[in-house]
Design an enzyme around this catalytic site. Sequence first.
Site, mmCIF file in Angstrom:
data_model
loop_
_atom_site.group_PDB
_atom_site.id
_atom_site.type_symbol
_atom_site.label_atom_id
_atom_site.label_comp_id
_atom_site.label_asym_id
_atom_site.label_seq_id
_atom_site.Cartn_x
_atom_site.Cartn_y
_atom_site.Cartn_z
ATOM 1 N N LEU A 194 0.858 -1.174 0.000
ATOM 2 C CA LEU A 194 0.000 0.000 0.000
ATOM 3 C C LEU A 194 0.897 1.227 0.000
ATOM 4 C CD1 LEU A 194 -2.698 -0.996 2.676
ATOM 5 C CD2 LEU A 194 -2.947 -1.024 0.193
ATOM 6 N N ASP A 195 0.502 2.259 -0.745
ATOM 7 C CA ASP A 195 1.293 3.484 -0.791
ATOM 8 C C ASP A 195 1.403 4.112 0.593
ATOM 9 O OD1 ASP A 195 1.535 3.160 -3.512
ATOM 10 O OD2 ASP A 195 -0.139 4.490 -3.987
ATOM 11 N N ILE A 196 2.357 4.989 0.759
ATOM 12 C CA ILE A 196 2.594 5.623 2.055
ATOM 13 C C ILE A 196 1.380 6.403 2.537
ATOM 14 C CG2 ILE A 196 3.621 7.716 1.037
ATOM 15 C CD1 ILE A 196 5.575 7.724 3.446
#
Length: 262
Positions: free
Chosen positions: A107-109
Amino acid sequence: MERLDKVLAHHGFGSRKDVKKLCHQGIVFINGKTVTDPASKIDILKDELVIDGEKVPLYSDLYIMLNKCKDLVCANKDGLHRTVFDLLDESFRHKFLGGDLHCMGRLDIDTEGLLILTTDGELTHKILSPKTHAPKTYAVGLRDKLTEEQKNEYVKKFSEGFWIDREQNEEGFDAAPSKLVWKEECSDKRLLAAAENNSSGQTDCFLTIYEGKFHQVKRMFSQSGNEVVYLKRVKMGSLYLDESLKPGEYRELEGDEVKLLS
């Protein structure tokens, strides 16, 4: 059946040399019997292991559900940001019989929600393989509010699939058909509950995709003239994010829950 010293070494009791000393102290018990030989065999699925009066839970593979919060990266180490592994208790920060603990997908930051940490590389490969078409559902918050007509156009467009332009070094691609449901039309109470328990952001819709391209959800809405301002994964396969988990909290999956991933 596994060697006792291998099992203990992979469960955080030090090197095999350390384990040998531990066994010679007479405090290691298998099914109630003292074991002093580190080469003894143990069935990790059936046998009970007790060390110095405390029962030791044995794992072949480990599965953890984490409600990822923002500002964490899905990596073992990162020089700039905290990682999801920084949230884990020390008891999980060692090697396991099944292999190293890793993220089942990323998952992206700035993306929250359901993240599975596991040692099961075979299951990870199965879930992430493009051939599997494993569904992943996201709660999405959008920059622009839409009319009913525009919402219907989005639903139709997403259900048919469409072209996504190139982004930076990532090639363009044909996004496969996906399922878009607006929040006010969603009848899945578990999705709604999982979406509500967040640290920030408001959910406008739920999007289920069956592939995992780079920044796919964000790029799909961008290609449609909108912008994702909040994103949270709430379901993988048939497994929902546990609504009782606050952002940053985690728990081990139960046996039946692992089956829901595939």
